[in-house]
Enzyme design. Structure first.
Site, short mmCIF file in Angstrom:
data_model
loop_
_atom_site.label_atom_id
_atom_site.label_comp_id
_atom_site.label_asym_id
_atom_site.label_seq_id
_atom_site.Cartn_x
_atom_site.Cartn_y
_atom_site.Cartn_z
N GLY A 166 -83.12 90.01 -9.71
CA GLY A 166 -83.99 89.51 -8.53
C GLY A 166 -84.98 90.51 -8.18
O GLY A 166 -85.40 90.70 -7.35
N SER A 194 -88.48 90.42 -8.89
CA SER A 194 -89.65 89.69 -8.66
C SER A 194 -90.18 89.70 -7.30
O SER A 194 -91.49 89.59 -7.13
CB SER A 194 -89.77 88.22 -9.32
OG SER A 194 -88.76 87.35 -8.63
N ARG A 195 -89.51 89.89 -6.39
CA ARG A 195 -89.81 89.59 -5.00
C ARG A 195 -88.96 90.41 -4.24
O ARG A 195 -87.90 91.03 -4.47
CB ARG A 195 -89.64 88.07 -4.59
CG ARG A 195 -90.77 87.18 -5.29
CD ARG A 195 -90.77 85.81 -4.53
NE ARG A 195 -89.47 85.10 -4.86
CZ ARG A 195 -88.46 84.51 -3.84
NH1 ARG A 195 -88.64 84.93 -2.57
NH2 ARG A 195 -87.44 84.06 -4.04
N ASN A 213 -79.11 92.92 -7.38
CA ASN A 213 -79.95 92.62 -6.40
C ASN A 213 -80.03 91.18 -5.79
O ASN A 213 -80.00 90.61 -4.61
CB ASN A 213 -81.34 93.40 -6.21
CG ASN A 213 -82.17 92.77 -4.98
OD1 ASN A 213 -81.95 93.25 -4.00
ND2 ASN A 213 -83.21 91.89 -5.73
N SER A 216 -74.96 93.51 2.51
CA SER A 216 -75.36 93.23 3.63
C SER A 216 -74.91 93.51 4.71
O SER A 216 -73.58 93.65 4.93
CB SER A 216 -75.78 91.73 3.90
OG SER A 216 -76.17 91.42 5.05
N TYR A 243 -72.19 83.40 3.33
CA TYR A 243 -72.93 84.47 2.84
C TYR A 243 -72.03 85.99 3.31
O TYR A 243 -71.77 86.66 2.40
CB TYR A 243 -74.50 84.66 3.80
CG TYR A 243 -75.37 85.85 3.57
CD1 TYR A 243 -76.13 85.82 2.13
CD2 TYR A 243 -75.32 86.78 4.21
CE1 TYR A 243 -76.76 86.73 2.12
CE2 TYR A 243 -76.27 87.85 4.02
CZ TYR A 243 -77.01 87.68 3.01
OH TYR A 243 -78.12 88.91 2.46
N ALA A 269 -68.93 85.86 3.29
CA ALA A 269 -67.67 85.86 2.37
C ALA A 269 -68.30 86.75 1.04
O ALA A 269 -67.57 87.38 0.49
CB ALA A 269 -67.38 84.65 2.19
N LYS A 284 -70.91 88.62 0.51
CA LYS A 284 -71.02 90.23 0.54
C LYS A 284 -69.88 90.96 0.86
O LYS A 284 -69.81 92.29 0.39
CB LYS A 284 -72.27 90.41 1.65
CG LYS A 284 -73.63 89.57 1.55
CD LYS A 284 -74.08 90.15 0.31
CE LYS A 284 -75.56 89.80 -0.11
NZ LYS A 284 -76.22 89.98 -1.34
N ILE A 307 -84.40 93.20 7.07
CA ILE A 307 -85.37 93.59 6.00
C ILE A 307 -86.63 92.60 6.04
O ILE A 307 -86.25 91.18 5.73
CB ILE A 307 -84.98 94.12 4.95
CG1 ILE A 307 -83.78 95.00 4.89
CG2 ILE A 307 -85.99 94.61 3.85
CD1 ILE A 307 -84.05 96.10 5.39
#
Ligand code: NAP
Length: 250
Positions: free
Chosen positions: A12, A14-15, A90, A142, A155, A157, A159, A188
């Protein structure tokens, strides 16, 4: 923090946060391969911008949910550059929704992208890391792993799983010179959070003791510490980088 000459792989990249990690590692002298999924234009821009500064980065299209794809990415990087010394897992997504209406696909997409991907890439890369007796694994968690946000059961679960996974593999790999740690960002500013920021405005900042949203660089700075030679005695740790959001002092 020394990563000069190291070979890194970032998913991940690229951004958003991943891009900042790629840039930071490359600017500190690492050769960086990174995975993107669908946005080839953004990935090319990262490579081109770093090349203009004299740094080497390599964009690889792959879906992190796929074990065969992860195996191929790792094999390709080792074939091209001989080894992988730093692995940053990431890549991640959100697909929020209350449990009452959360479909099976909505659950599975998040678990596969955020958690199974971490298994996929760690499993593919660690044998070579163990044999070279050097490795730095950094997984992206997170603060959602610890705090209860309605609509983020999938989400949270994923993380929470990343954090447990990180502690276990840290113990397994420690004697082989491989560390595994996680970074848990707060709020962020990236594409992932733009809708919430637009809707909530300054209300979010009032909940953050440092009174600003995080920037991708805030996270890449923490990743750089875990990626560096100097952090060899730190493993199995989860570092919150959240401006004090989860301190509960307000
Ligand atoms: P982002 O801006 O949405 O970027 C996500 C990146 O992941 C992109 O490079 C995307 O590539 C890649 N990706 C997504 N699904 C993929 C797949 N199936 N295969 C390969 N690559 C895939 O996200 P972000 O905000 O930077 O978040 C990065 C990480 O930090 C995530 O793990 C997220 O959960 C975590 N995090 C973020 C925040 C925050 O406030 N932003 C807070 C806590 C934790 P394409 O563009 O090519 O699809």
């Amino acid at each position: 923090m020394t990563v000069q000459g190291r070979i890194a792989l970032v998913t991940g990249g690229s951004r958003g946060i991943g891009r900042a990690i790629v840039e930071s590692l490359a600017r500190h002298g690492a050769k960086v391969a990174f995975v993107y999924n669908s946005n080839a234009e953004a990935a090319t821009e990262v490579v081109t911008a770093l090349a203009a500064e004299g740094h080497e980065a390599w964009a690889i299209q792959a879906d992190v949910r796929s074990k065969p794809a992860a195996d191929k990415v790792v094999a390709d990087v080792i074939e091209k550059w001989g080894k992988i010394e730093i692995l940053v897992n990431n890549a991640g997504i959100i697909r929020d929704g209350l449990l009452a209406t959360m479909g099976a696909q909505q659950w599975q997409d998040v678990i596969d992208t955020n958690l199974t991907s971490v298994y996929n890439f760690c499993q593919a890369a660690t044998r070579q890391m163990m044999s070279q007796r050097y490795g730095r694994i950094i997984n992206m968690s997170s603060v959602a792993a610890d705090v209860s946000n309605p609509g983020q059961a999938n989400y949270a679960a994923s993380k929470g799983g990343v954090e447990g996974f990180t502690r276990c593999v840290a113990t397994e790999l420690a004697r082989r010179g491989v560390t595994a740690n996680a970074v848990a960002p707060g709020f962020i500013e990236t594409d992932m959070t733009v809708a919430v920021v637009n809707a909530a405005g300054d209300e979010i900042k009032k909940k953050i003791p440092v009174r600003r949203l995080g920037r991708p660089d805030d996270i890449s700075n923490a990743v750089l510490f875990f990626a560096a030679d100097e952090s060899s005695y730190v493993t199995g740790q989860i570092l919150k980088v959240d401006g004090g959001l989860t301190l509960g002092g307000l």
